[in-house]
Design a protein around this motif. Structure first.
Motif, PDB file in Angstrom:
ATOM      1  N   ALA A   1       0.808  -1.235  -0.108  1.00 30.44           N
ATOM      2  CA  ALA A   1       0.039  -0.102  -0.068  1.00 30.44           C
ATOM      3  C   ALA A   1       0.816   1.464  -0.045  1.00 30.44           C
ATOM      4  O   ALA A   1       0.742   2.296  -0.856  1.00 30.44           O
ATOM      5  N   GLN A   2       2.118   1.250   0.887  1.00 30.32           N
ATOM      6  CA  GLN A   2       3.026   2.338   0.682  1.00 30.32           C
ATOM      7  C   GLN A   2       3.562   2.463  -0.387  1.00 30.32           C
ATOM      8  O   GLN A   2       3.793   3.573  -0.839  1.00 30.32           O
ATOM      9  N   ALA A   3       3.964   1.360  -1.044  1.00 30.82           N
ATOM     10  CA  ALA A   3       4.865   1.375  -2.137  1.00 30.82           C
ATOM     11  C   ALA A   3       3.841   1.980  -3.322  1.00 30.82           C
ATOM     12  O   ALA A   3       4.460   2.640  -4.074  1.00 30.82           O
ATOM     13  N   GLN A   4       2.786   1.441  -3.370  1.00 30.46           N
ATOM     14  CA  GLN A   4       1.728   1.897  -4.521  1.00 30.46           C
ATOM     15  C   GLN A   4       1.506   3.404  -4.485  1.00 30.46           C
ATOM     16  O   GLN A   4       1.471   4.168  -5.261  1.00 30.46           O
ATOM     17  N   ALA A   5       1.117   3.844  -3.223  1.00 29.94           N
ATOM     18  CA  ALA A   5       1.170   5.146  -2.978  1.00 29.94           C
ATOM     19  C   ALA A   5       2.237   6.099  -3.665  1.00 29.94           C
ATOM     20  O   ALA A   5       2.026   7.189  -3.979  1.00 29.94           O
ATOM     21  N   ILE A   6       3.483   5.747  -3.168  1.00 30.58           N
ATOM     22  CA  ILE A   6       4.354   6.492  -3.702  1.00 30.58           C
ATOM     23  C   ILE A   6       4.663   6.424  -5.218  1.00 30.58           C
ATOM     24  O   ILE A   6       4.781   7.331  -5.921  1.00 30.58           O
ATOM     25  N   CYS A   7       4.246   5.296  -5.786  1.00 31.20           N
ATOM     26  CA  CYS A   7       4.281   5.222  -7.273  1.00 31.20           C
ATOM     27  C   CYS A   7       3.129   6.107  -7.868  1.00 31.20           C
ATOM     28  O   CYS A   7       3.093   6.627  -8.950  1.00 31.20           O
TER      29      CYS A   7
END
Length: 270
Positions: free
Chosen positions: A240-246
């Motif tokens: 979830a955090q990684a995708q929010a960064i992307c």
């Protein structure tokens, strides 16, 4: 950031074209064994790739019909027999650091395997993200055949995740050769291609990868590696955090704009 296209390694061949780095071990007359120096130079190269702005994928290619015959018998194994424990541990940590550098370089790695990929050569293929081979490829984790344990350079951690615990145990206990057909059937190799098409196939795969959202690819590689040690709840939160960064990248916006315009996005890796 670092530019690596003009890098001139002493112990392997290096070429960068279209943001794809090509590596060939360069001792074809001996099936491309590794030495102390080539191990260290490969480790340092992959450490530097973290910061490379002109490389977005790496392809390991065969040379002279073979991938890699592992550690050189005369240049590595002979000297190891004479070393004390401190020196031996320094060596095994250094080879392990090479694998860590591959895993943590942030760039997708493709191994194109022909002929022998044994010992450390099998490890290089194993530590790559995608593996393509010819029907003639012969892969062996042959450490037990020289009186060592199969737990070398991450083999006991990584290989079972690729082909399963039982199959990995068989290869690591016996040191026997895994045929290309077995490797494909077991999921070690993504596919088999004719030797005449191997290099082009691997480079085409790399070109497709680098035409995509390369910043996001780096995130994908990080998550593929880090989630091994996470529970499911941790992994879902990390993603979830990684995708929010992307979702904050220009590539995400470019993809949306291209979709609205019924066109194909041109990603810029940011």
């Amino acid at each position: 950031m670092t530019r690596m296209a003009n890098r001139k390694p002493k112990h392997f061949l290096w070429q960068v074209e279209g943001k794809v780095a090509r590596i060939r071990l360069d001792r074809p007359e001996r099936k491309n064994p590794l030495t102390f120096d080539s191990y260290a130079e490969l480790r340092d190269t992959f450490r530097d790739l973290v910061y490379a702005e002109d490389v977005d994928a790496v392809v390991f290619l065969p040379n002279g019909g073979n991938f890699c015959s592992g550690g050189d018998v005369h240049d590595i194994i002979g000297p190891l027999v004479k070393m004390d424990m401190k020196a031996l541990l320094a060596f095994t940590r250094m080879t392990g650091d090479f694998v860590k550098a591959m895993l943590n370089c942030g760039k997708p790695i493709i191994a194109a395997v022909d002929g022998v990929a044994v010992g450390a050569g099998a490890i290089i293929a194993m530590a790559s993200d995608i593996r393509i081979a010819t029907p003639e490829a012969k892969t062996a984790f042959l450490f037990t055949r020289v009186g060592l344990a199969g737990c070398d350079m991450g083999a006991c951690a990584i290989l079972p995740r690729i082909i399963g615990q039982g199959r990995a145990a068989e290869l690591l206990y016996t040191g026997r050769t895994m045929s290309a057909a077995e490797g494909e059937r077991w999921g070690f190799y993504n596919r088999l291609v004719d030797a005449t098409a191997l290099e082009a196939d691997a480079l085409d795969m790399a070109a497709r990868i680098v035409s995509g959202p390369t910043f996001a690819h780096g995130i994908t590689k990080t998550q593929l590696n880090q989630e091994w040690s996470m529970g499911l709840d941790q992994a879902i939160e990390a993603e979830a955090q990684a995708q929010a960064i992307c979702m904050q990248t220009g590539d995400f916006e470019r993809a949306y704009e291209a979709f609205v315009a019924k066109g194909k996005p041109v990603f810029e890796g940011n």
